[in-house]
Write a protein that holds these residues in place. Structure first.
Motif, PDB file in Angstrom:
ATOM      1  N   CYS A 730       0.852  -1.198   0.000  1.00 33.41           N
ATOM      2  CA  CYS A 730       0.000   0.000   0.000  1.00 33.41           C
ATOM      3  C   CYS A 730       0.878   1.236   0.000  1.00 33.41           C
ATOM      4  CB  CYS A 730      -0.925  -0.007   1.229  1.00 33.41           C
ATOM      5  SG  CYS A 730      -1.992   1.444   1.335  1.00 33.41           S
ATOM      6  N   LEU A 731       0.633   2.121  -0.962  1.00 36.02           N
ATOM      7  CA  LEU A 731       1.382   3.371  -1.056  1.00 36.02           C
ATOM      8  C   LEU A 731       0.376   4.509  -1.226  1.00 36.02           C
ATOM      9  CD1 LEU A 731       3.999   4.985  -1.265  1.00 36.02           C
ATOM     10  CD2 LEU A 731       4.004   4.489  -3.733  1.00 36.02           C
ATOM     11  N   ASP A 732       0.400   5.441  -0.268  1.00 31.33           N
ATOM     12  CA  ASP A 732      -0.534   6.571  -0.306  1.00 31.33           C
ATOM     13  C   ASP A 732       0.264   7.867  -0.300  1.00 31.33           C
ATOM     14  OD1 ASP A 732      -2.539   8.400  -0.121  1.00 31.33           O
ATOM     15  OD2 ASP A 732      -3.354   7.683   1.793  1.00 31.33           O
ATOM     16  N   VAL A 733       0.261   8.575  -1.447  1.00 33.68           N
ATOM     17  CA  VAL A 733       0.939   9.876  -1.552  1.00 33.68           C
ATOM     18  C   VAL A 733      -0.058  10.940  -2.019  1.00 33.68           C
ATOM     19  CG1 VAL A 733       3.266   8.978  -1.905  1.00 33.68           C
ATOM     20  CG2 VAL A 733       1.706   9.207  -3.867  1.00 33.68           C
ATOM     21  N   SER A 734      -1.289  10.805  -1.611  1.00 34.53           N
ATOM     22  CA  SER A 734      -2.346  11.739  -2.020  1.00 34.53           C
ATOM     23  C   SER A 734      -2.091  13.127  -1.455  1.00 34.53           C
ATOM     24  CB  SER A 734      -3.699  11.232  -1.533  1.00 34.53           C
ATOM     25  OG  SER A 734      -3.981   9.954  -2.053  1.00 34.53           O
ATOM     26  N   TYR A 735      -2.621  14.114  -2.158  1.00 32.58           N
ATOM     27  CA  TYR A 735      -2.617  15.503  -1.719  1.00 32.58           C
ATOM     28  C   TYR A 735      -1.217  16.001  -1.394  1.00 32.58           C
ATOM     29  CZ  TYR A 735      -7.574  14.547  -1.507  1.00 32.58           C
ATOM     30  OH  TYR A 735      -8.868  14.173  -1.837  1.00 32.58           O
ATOM     31  N   ASN A 736      -0.358  15.876  -2.385  1.00 31.34           N
ATOM     32  CA  ASN A 736       0.968  16.470  -2.372  1.00 31.34           C
ATOM     33  C   ASN A 736       1.095  17.334  -3.629  1.00 31.34           C
ATOM     34  OD1 ASN A 736       2.875  15.385  -0.052  1.00 31.34           O
ATOM     35  ND2 ASN A 736       1.559  13.661  -0.646  1.00 31.34           N
ATOM     36  N   SER A 737       2.305  17.514  -4.104  1.00 30.35           N
ATOM     37  CA  SER A 737       2.521  18.305  -5.333  1.00 30.35           C
ATOM     38  C   SER A 737       3.317  17.495  -6.358  1.00 30.35           C
ATOM     39  CB  SER A 737       3.267  19.595  -4.994  1.00 30.35           C
ATOM     40  OG  SER A 737       2.522  20.378  -4.083  1.00 30.35           O
ATOM     41  N   ILE A 738       3.045  16.210  -6.401  1.00 28.32           N
ATOM     42  CA  ILE A 738       3.780  15.297  -7.290  1.00 28.32           C
ATOM     43  C   ILE A 738       3.270  15.469  -8.725  1.00 28.32           C
ATOM     44  CG2 ILE A 738       4.317  12.886  -7.744  1.00 28.32           C
ATOM     45  CD1 ILE A 738       3.905  12.392  -4.727  1.00 28.32           C
ATOM     46  N   ALA A 739       4.206  15.619  -9.655  1.00 26.11           N
ATOM     47  CA  ALA A 739       3.832  15.821 -11.061  1.00 26.11           C
ATOM     48  C   ALA A 739       4.070  14.573 -11.901  1.00 26.11           C
ATOM     49  CB  ALA A 739       4.601  17.000 -11.647  1.00 26.11           C
ATOM     50  N   VAL A 740       4.981  13.725 -11.473  1.00 25.07           N
ATOM     51  CA  VAL A 740       5.355  12.560 -12.287  1.00 25.07           C
ATOM     52  C   VAL A 740       5.341  11.308 -11.426  1.00 25.07           C
ATOM     53  CG1 VAL A 740       7.166  11.502 -13.698  1.00 25.07           C
ATOM     54  CG2 VAL A 740       6.760  13.982 -13.817  1.00 25.07           C
ATOM     55  N   ILE A 741       4.775  10.253 -12.032  1.00 23.15           N
ATOM     56  CA  ILE A 741       4.863   8.936 -11.397  1.00 23.15           C
ATOM     57  C   ILE A 741       6.057   8.227 -12.029  1.00 23.15           C
ATOM     58  CG2 ILE A 741       3.731   6.729 -10.998  1.00 23.15           C
ATOM     59  CD1 ILE A 741       1.048   8.136 -11.225  1.00 23.15           C
ATOM     60  N   HIS A 753      -2.601  -1.369  -3.330  1.00 22.20           N
ATOM     61  CA  HIS A 753      -3.357  -0.126  -3.157  1.00 22.20           C
ATOM     62  C   HIS A 753      -2.414   1.045  -3.428  1.00 22.20           C
ATOM     63  CE1 HIS A 753      -6.333  -2.668  -1.119  1.00 22.20           C
ATOM     64  NE2 HIS A 753      -5.311  -3.151  -0.407  1.00 22.20           N
ATOM     65  N   PHE A 754      -2.800   1.841  -4.411  1.00 20.94           N
ATOM     66  CA  PHE A 754      -1.984   2.997  -4.776  1.00 20.94           C
ATOM     67  C   PHE A 754      -2.890   4.226  -4.843  1.00 20.94           C
ATOM     68  CE2 PHE A 754       0.249   5.540  -8.227  1.00 20.94           C
ATOM     69  CZ  PHE A 754       1.168   6.087  -7.338  1.00 20.94           C
ATOM     70  N   HIS A 755      -2.528   5.245  -4.015  1.00 23.60           N
ATOM     71  CA  HIS A 755      -3.350   6.452  -3.932  1.00 23.60           C
ATOM     72  C   HIS A 755      -2.467   7.654  -4.240  1.00 23.60           C
ATOM     73  CE1 HIS A 755      -6.444   4.067  -1.816  1.00 23.60           C
ATOM     74  NE2 HIS A 755      -5.415   3.506  -1.190  1.00 23.60           N
ATOM     75  N   ILE A 756      -2.854   8.383  -5.288  1.00 28.00           N
ATOM     76  CA  ILE A 756      -2.109   9.589  -5.659  1.00 28.00           C
ATOM     77  C   ILE A 756      -3.087  10.712  -6.012  1.00 28.00           C
ATOM     78  CG2 ILE A 756      -1.893   8.964  -8.098  1.00 28.00           C
ATOM     79  CD1 ILE A 756       1.053  10.021  -7.875  1.00 28.00           C
ATOM     80  N   THR A 757      -4.226  10.674  -5.369  1.00 23.41           N
ATOM     81  CA  THR A 757      -5.267  11.699  -5.566  1.00 23.41           C
ATOM     82  C   THR A 757      -4.759  13.077  -5.119  1.00 23.41           C
ATOM     83  OG1 THR A 757      -6.987  10.042  -5.172  1.00 23.41           O
ATOM     84  CG2 THR A 757      -7.631  12.348  -4.918  1.00 23.41           C
ATOM     85  N   GLY A 758      -5.227  14.115  -5.851  1.00 26.84           N
ATOM     86  CA  GLY A 758      -4.931  15.477  -5.421  1.00 26.84           C
ATOM     87  C   GLY A 758      -3.504  15.903  -5.683  1.00 26.84           C
ATOM     88  N   ASN A 759      -2.913  15.471  -6.768  1.00 22.92           N
ATOM     89  CA  ASN A 759      -1.554  15.881  -7.135  1.00 22.92           C
ATOM     90  C   ASN A 759      -1.594  16.593  -8.495  1.00 22.92           C
ATOM     91  OD1 ASN A 759       0.761  14.810  -5.190  1.00 22.92           O
ATOM     92  ND2 ASN A 759      -0.925  13.334  -5.134  1.00 22.92           N
ATOM     93  N   LYS A 760      -0.472  16.577  -9.213  1.00 23.96           N
ATOM     94  CA  LYS A 760      -0.381  17.278 -10.504  1.00 23.96           C
ATOM     95  C   LYS A 760       0.014  16.326 -11.635  1.00 23.96           C
ATOM     96  CE  LYS A 760       1.069  21.530  -8.149  1.00 23.96           C
ATOM     97  NZ  LYS A 760       2.121  22.568  -8.045  1.00 23.96           N
ATOM     98  N   VAL A 761      -0.333  15.101 -11.496  1.00 19.24           N
ATOM     99  CA  VAL A 761       0.036  14.092 -12.493  1.00 19.24           C
ATOM    100  C   VAL A 761      -0.775  14.313 -13.769  1.00 19.24           C
ATOM    101  CG1 VAL A 761       0.110  11.625 -12.980  1.00 19.24           C
ATOM    102  CG2 VAL A 761       0.624  12.474 -10.671  1.00 19.24           C
TER     103      VAL A 761
END
Length: 855
Positions: A730-741, A753-761
């Protein structure tokens, strides 16, 4: 002139005030009425019959040229005149020499020559011979004039104003006796007190409470004689209602005990109370409570009563002193010298006062009444200062009843009760019932049991998220007895019930394992405590002050989970005794939500067997964490909202730690993360809701990490080191400023489980879809323009969030995700509607396999 009824109204008080009139006040009121009658009778007699009759004292020097034969100068004080045919002379009483009496012939000549000069001497002699008295030659008007003159000049002032003085003094005494009933600042309190006292005396609850006490005492004596040896050893003999001690952590009902065979004494015939009577009794309890708080603050009534008694005593002394001097001044005869010789022709007159005898008798009677009145005033003062009337003890009532908690009162409240005792002590006894918290709790219990029946409680039972039967009672006056008949109940929640009492009947609830006490310092009986000690597994306590935590909580030896929510500020840490947790030998989970600045040292008492510790602070900075080092067996640790700026070093000593949650702190850097390599069992790391800007490459040393939560931080990139954690699920990095996966994400073959909601991807790498074990994929609120067709490779996908992106269509290959259903697809409606019908049909199919979001 005013009537007797108008004067008597000055002493008239409401009949209900009679309970505040002791015998001396009543007696003085009657004496005042008698004195009032004396004043009115004397005044009436004086107005109707009081008069003075005066005659001139005939002397040779008055209008006569003949000198009398005198042997001395007379000093007249009292003159007694006797008229008759045989007596022709005047007898006088003097303190000097004997006076000289003017001869009849000379007096007649003088008067004859002055007033009747035309008459002959022969006619005068004949007239004197035929006359039977001494003539004065005064006409009627002159007699009336001289009588009135002498009434004002010769009579002592006391003889003239005696009735009015008695009336004024009596009115003053009457006003003084009843002034405390009329004075605005006291009469309202007295009226309120008398009203409450009368209602308390007549209340059916008073009779039932005292009757119940008598029945309980009878039953207690019977049990003491027949079953004393059958009582269990743990039955408490204390009748106190206070917080339990370590050796006696429960309460017993005052007046009787509980045994295992017969835990409660019920007297249905006594405790049945009409609903209306119960509501009135509850209102009376509230009125008594407010009245006590209002009246006990001052002693104005007491001071006013003492003051008016002192005034009456001083008045008595004053009246007695000056009245006694006037007894001898009241006489029948008086000498009058009006100095009106130019009008009358005489200088001295002898007068008689017809009311003198009656006034003297009335004055003596009045003095007698005043003396009796004064002695009673002196006794009243003796009573006022003999005992402290500003303190009142209900000790006798406490001994005679089971209400041992009736408090002593003071100031005006105490004084009023002392006054009532002079009327009838039964009033205070019945009034004391409404000062007892035990009595009020019994009343509330009766009313509560009438309202909350078994059927009504059954309707409030629900099933919670864990599929357990739960009952939540909120803001009641107590715990209804019928609650303990719900034998299949699993969870019992009591909230805002300040007088909660858990009785021995709880032993019937064999399924009960979880108890919630929210602002509810519950008291338990001995048998109930024994049951909870052996059966309770989970306890939630919410409080405002640490003192509200029931003492018996710390003795539940089989308790597995303890949740404490309330103020445990370490500034009060001398008391944060949380008392000792040493007896909680089976405690596994301890959850503390408070405002700690340091971890209470008492928590170390449960360190050997504690597996989970949760501390939720309310933004207070947690500074001292040394106690953590002793918790070597802790597997889960949560330090939330503790204003931590770095990962505490004490955590690295927890060799058995498996899950660490540092949510909602102020952590900016996690360079210390390298030290986690010593925590071989650490599988879950939650650093969400902080201020972390970067992830160090040393994270690769946490090789057993399975879950990493870094949401709500300030991350801009994901380092490749994160994707070297092969066990990561499980990796949750939601609600940061990440632009690239990063493309290295494809290395996480176990990722579910992978959560990257609320970023700039904006672009999804194809390597993402190599994580074929993905079940949850949260990509919402980004800048993604398209979803690759390779999404079909995620055969285990059950939850896909795409809402909030820049998509213009969805790939038709979504239908190949066998476990994905419409309920797990979070996307705009128009995008879903644009899918081919066969894809929508597949997504709309029902499935029994639940989805998971992994959070």
């Amino acid at each position: 002139m005013f009537t007797l009824a108008e004067v008597a109204s000055l002493s008239d008080i409401q009949p209900t005030y009679r309970i505040l009139k002791p015998w001396w006040d009543v007696f003085m009121d009657y004496l005042a009425v008698v004195m009032l009658m004396v004043a009115i009778f004397a005044g009436t007699m004086q107005l109707t019959k009081d008069q003075v009759v005066c005659l001139p004292v005939l002397q040779s020097t008055v209008n006569s040229k003949v000198q009398p034969d005198t042997s001395g100068k007379a000093d007249f004080t009292t003159v007694e005149t006797t008229t008759g045919q045989e007596e022709a002379s005047m007898r006088t009483v003097s303190f000097g020499s004997a006076p000289t009496v003017t001869p009849d012939i000379l007096l007649s000549r003088a008067t004859s020559s002055q007033y009747q000069p035309t008459e002959s001497g022969q006619e005068l002699k004949k007239e004197q011979k035929d006359s039977s008295g001494r003539k004065t030659n005064l006409d009627f008007q002159q007699y009336v004039f001289i009588n009135q003159m002498c009434y004002h000049l010769a009579l002592p002032w006391y003889s003239k104003y005696f009735p009015y003085l008695v009336l004024i003094h009596t009115i003053i005494l009457i006003v003084s006796s009843n002034f405390w009933f009329k004075y605005p600042k006291t009469c309202s309190k007295i009226e309120h007190f008398v009203s409450i006292l009368g209602k308390c005396f007549e209340s059916p609850w008073t009779t039932k409470a005292l009757s119940e006490t008598a029945c309980e005492d009878s039953e207690e004596n019977k049990q003491r004689l027949t079953g004393a040896q059958s009582l269990p050893k743990y039955v408490s003999t204390s009748s106190d209602e206070g917080s339990p001690s370590a050796s006696t952590p429960m309460i017993t009902k005052s007046g009787f005990k509980f045994s295992a065979d017969k835990p409660m004494i019920e007297i249905p015939s006594v405790t049945i109370l009409d609903k209306k009577d119960g509501e009135q009794a509850k209102a009376l309890f509230e009125k008594v409570r407010k009245f006590r708080a209002h009246v006990e603050d001052s002693d104005l009534i007491y001071k006013l009563y003492v003051g008016q008694t002192v005034i009456k005593t001083v008045k008595f002394i004053f009246i007695l002193c000056y009245t006694a001097n006037f007894v001898n001044t009241i006489s029948f005869e008086h000498i009058c010298n009006p100095k009106v010789e130019h009008l009358i022709g005489y200088t001295q007159f002898e007068c008689t006062h017809n009311m003198a005898y009656m006034l003297k008798k009335l004055l003596i009677s009045y003095i007698s009444l005043i003396c009796v009145y004064g002695f009673i005033c002196l006794y009243t003062l003796f009573w006022l200062f003999r005992i402290p009337l500003k303190e009142y003890s209900f000790e006798k009532v406490r001994e005679e009843s089971s209400f041992s908690d009736i408090p002593d009162v003071k100031n005006d409240f105490a004084f009023l009760l002392h006054m009532v005792d002079q009327y009838d002590q039964l009033y205070s006894k019945r009034f004391g019932v409404f000062l007892s918290e035990v009595s009020e709790n019994k009343l509330r219990g009766i009313s509560l049991n009438h309202e909350w029946t078994y059927e009504k409680l059954r309707q409030h039972v629900s099933r919670n998220a864990q599929d357990k039967q739960e009952l939540h009672l909120f803001m009641l006056s107590g715990v209804p007895d019928a609650v303990f008949d719900l034998t299949d109940l699993d969870v019992l929640k009591l909230e805002l019930i300040p007088e909660a009492k858990i009785t021995a009947k709880i032993s019937q609830m064999t399924n009960l394992q979880e108890l919630h006490l929210y602002h509810c310092p519950a008291k338990v009986e001995q048998t109930a405590f024994s049951f909870l000690r052996d059966h309770l597994r989970c306890l939630h306590v919410k409080f405002t002050d640490v003192a509200e935590i029931p003492a018996w909580v710390y003795l539940l030896k089989t308790l597995r989970e303890l949740y404490l929510i309330g103020n445990l500020n370490s500034e009060n840490n001398k008391m944060i005794g949380l008392e000792s947790l040493r007896e909680l030998r089976h405690l596994k989970i301890l959850h503390v939500k408070s405002n700690l600045t340091k971890i209470p040292p008492n928590i170390t008492d449960v360190a050997p067997h504690l597996t989970k510790l949760v501390i939720h602070n309310d933004g207070t900075k947690l500074v001292v964490l040394n106690s953590l080092k002793k918790m070597t067996n802790v597997a889960e640790l949560e330090l939330q909202n503790c204003e931590l700026e770095r990962i505490p070093h004490a955590i690295f000593s927890l060799s058995n730690l498996q899950e660490l949650d540092l949510k909602s702190n102020s952590i900016r850097t996690i360079e210390e993360i390298i030290s986690f390599q010593h925590l071989k069992r650490l599988t879950c790391l939650k650093l969400w809701h902080n201020k972390i800007v970067s992830i160090p490459s040393s994270i690769t040393h946490i090789k057993n990490l399975e879950s990493l939560y870094l949401s709500n931080n300030k991350l801009e990139t994901l380092p490749a080191a994160v994707f070297s954690l092969q066990k990561l699920r499980c990796l949750d990095v939601s609600y940061n400023s990440i632009a690239v996966i990063p493309v290295e994400i494809g290395l996480l073959q176990n990722l579910q489980h992978f959560h990257i909601t609320g970023n700039k991807v904006d672009i999804l790498p194809k390597q993402l879809f190599k994580c074929v074990k993905l079940r949850t994929l949260s990509l919402g609120q980004n800048c993604i323009t398209s979803i690759p067709d390779k999404v079909s490779q995620l055969l285990q996908l059950t939850y896909l969030e795409l809402k909030g992106n820049c998509l213009d269509r969805l790939p038709a290959t979504l239908g190949q995700c066998q476990l994905l259903r419409k309920s797990g697809l979070i996307v705009e409606d128009h995008l879903f509607d644009a899918l081919p019908s066969e894809v929508k049909e597949v997504l709309n199919q029902d499935t029994s396999i639940p989805f998971a979001n992994g959070i």
